[in-house]
Design a protein around this motif. Sequence first.
Motif, PDB file in Angstrom:
ATOM      1  N   LEU A 104      37.262  30.299  -4.795  1.00  0.00           N
ATOM      2  CA  LEU A 104      37.086  30.139  -3.438  1.00  0.00           C
ATOM      3  C   LEU A 104      38.494  30.415  -3.099  1.00  0.00           C
ATOM      4  CD1 LEU A 104      35.145  26.750  -2.894  1.00  0.00           C
ATOM      5  CD2 LEU A 104      34.456  29.248  -2.729  1.00  0.00           C
ATOM      6  N   PHE A 105      39.433  29.854  -3.702  1.00  0.00           N
ATOM      7  CA  PHE A 105      40.896  29.999  -3.521  1.00  0.00           C
ATOM      8  C   PHE A 105      41.471  31.680  -3.689  1.00  0.00           C
ATOM      9  CE2 PHE A 105      40.614  25.766  -2.732  1.00  0.00           C
ATOM     10  CZ  PHE A 105      41.645  25.609  -1.553  1.00  0.00           C
ATOM     11  N   ALA A 106      40.862  32.037  -4.874  1.00  0.00           N
ATOM     12  CA  ALA A 106      41.131  33.597  -4.817  1.00  0.00           C
ATOM     13  C   ALA A 106      40.806  34.399  -3.987  1.00  0.00           C
ATOM     14  CB  ALA A 106      40.474  34.046  -6.293  1.00  0.00           C
ATOM     15  N   ALA A 107      39.311  34.094  -3.424  1.00  0.00           N
ATOM     16  CA  ALA A 107      39.046  34.955  -2.330  1.00  0.00           C
ATOM     17  C   ALA A 107      39.836  34.751  -1.158  1.00  0.00           C
ATOM     18  CB  ALA A 107      37.685  34.486  -2.009  1.00  0.00           C
ATOM     19  N   TRP A 108      40.077  33.500  -0.762  1.00  0.00           N
ATOM     20  CA  TRP A 108      40.900  33.171   0.473  1.00  0.00           C
ATOM     21  C   TRP A 108      42.319  33.566   0.508  1.00  0.00           C
ATOM     22  CZ3 TRP A 108      38.426  27.845   0.301  1.00  0.00           C
ATOM     23  CH2 TRP A 108      37.454  27.616   1.002  1.00  0.00           C
ATOM     24  N   THR A 109      42.770  33.896  -0.891  1.00  0.00           N
ATOM     25  CA  THR A 109      44.268  34.507  -0.974  1.00  0.00           C
ATOM     26  C   THR A 109      44.397  35.726  -1.338  1.00  0.00           C
ATOM     27  OG1 THR A 109      44.596  33.544  -3.139  1.00  0.00           O
ATOM     28  CG2 THR A 109      45.149  32.114  -1.401  1.00  0.00           C
TER      29      THR A 109
END
Length: 370
Positions: A122-127
């Motif tokens: 999720l955080f990979a996508a958001w960043t």
Amino acid sequence: MTVAVSVDAAFFRQIFRRRPAGVAVGAALATVLTLAAGCSEEPAATKLELTAALPDAVPSGTVLRLGDPQIQAIVGASGLDKELSAAGVEIEWANISGGPQSIQAFRADKLDCSAVADIPSLFAAWTGTSTKIVFQSVTIDPLAHPIYKLGVAPGVSVTSLADLRGKKIAYSAGQAQGALVLRVLQKAGLSQSDVQLVELTSTGDSYVTALGSKAVDVAPIGAQNIKLYEAKYPGSSSIFTGIRDDASTLYCLTSAVEDANKAAALKTYIGVRTKALLWANDHPAEYAKAYYQDTQGLSEADARAVVEIGGTKGIPASWDAAITRLQETADLLATEQKHDKLDVTTLIDRRFEPVQAAAAGDEVVTGEAS
């Protein structure tokens, strides 16, 4: 050939080493990221559409750069390295797991895939880092065998989730522990304003130290560390969260699964990884020795205790339930941390779903267990 190190050089020099898949894991995991001059060059890659079938043949010289330390140990102990070698899969192992390190390595293009929970995707996508989940496993009876419990600082009284009101809680927004804290607050009917979230990245024993020094009142710590924590700090305690936290995945750079050569190698690796987890279920003593004793330095008794605490792992016949749980978590984080809404199906490569199910055979789990 020599791989140039362009980002965080010291960090990457410490974590990477390249060797055949079957070499046993030694005690020293940190090695220099310089590959032997005699190593073969990788074959030219062909782009594979994400809707195309996964190829079977692995071209000679194809290398997977994997941060998967536990499976690395199991593969060597179980003899499954022979299956990788027979398929022509060459692995460059990295002593990496977890979100922050893996995302850093992805951005530096030093890693293809890493073992993580579900939050890092999720955080990979958001960043801005494009990844795909290619493997899912679960824990049988996850509430009895949680990954995390809530550690409570010495002298602090917390016997239920309701007691969290007003407490200082260690919180790392981009890690599984941070998502767990938000899910715990949700379950307890509390908001962030009802507690004091203390920003603190979970690395090594940072949360245990923060609890012991009373920098925080409560922190999610690995269930296998609870006994040691409570022995080290008299007056400390812990409670169960009552929340399922057993998500376990392998996620990869999208560019890796779009590389036809690496995709073929990954197809083989996913099958072997599945068999490795099931082998560990059937050989807990050997698993304890190969990973927790030989690489983590635990005593035989402690290593076996950690494996027992972790419970039995399962391979889901379908990823539907895991995807539903991930979407619920993504929605919660989007609301609580002010992220964009995210359709988690865009983060998952379901072409690998039947690969691991086939490797597990009649040992797949279904229903609520999945």
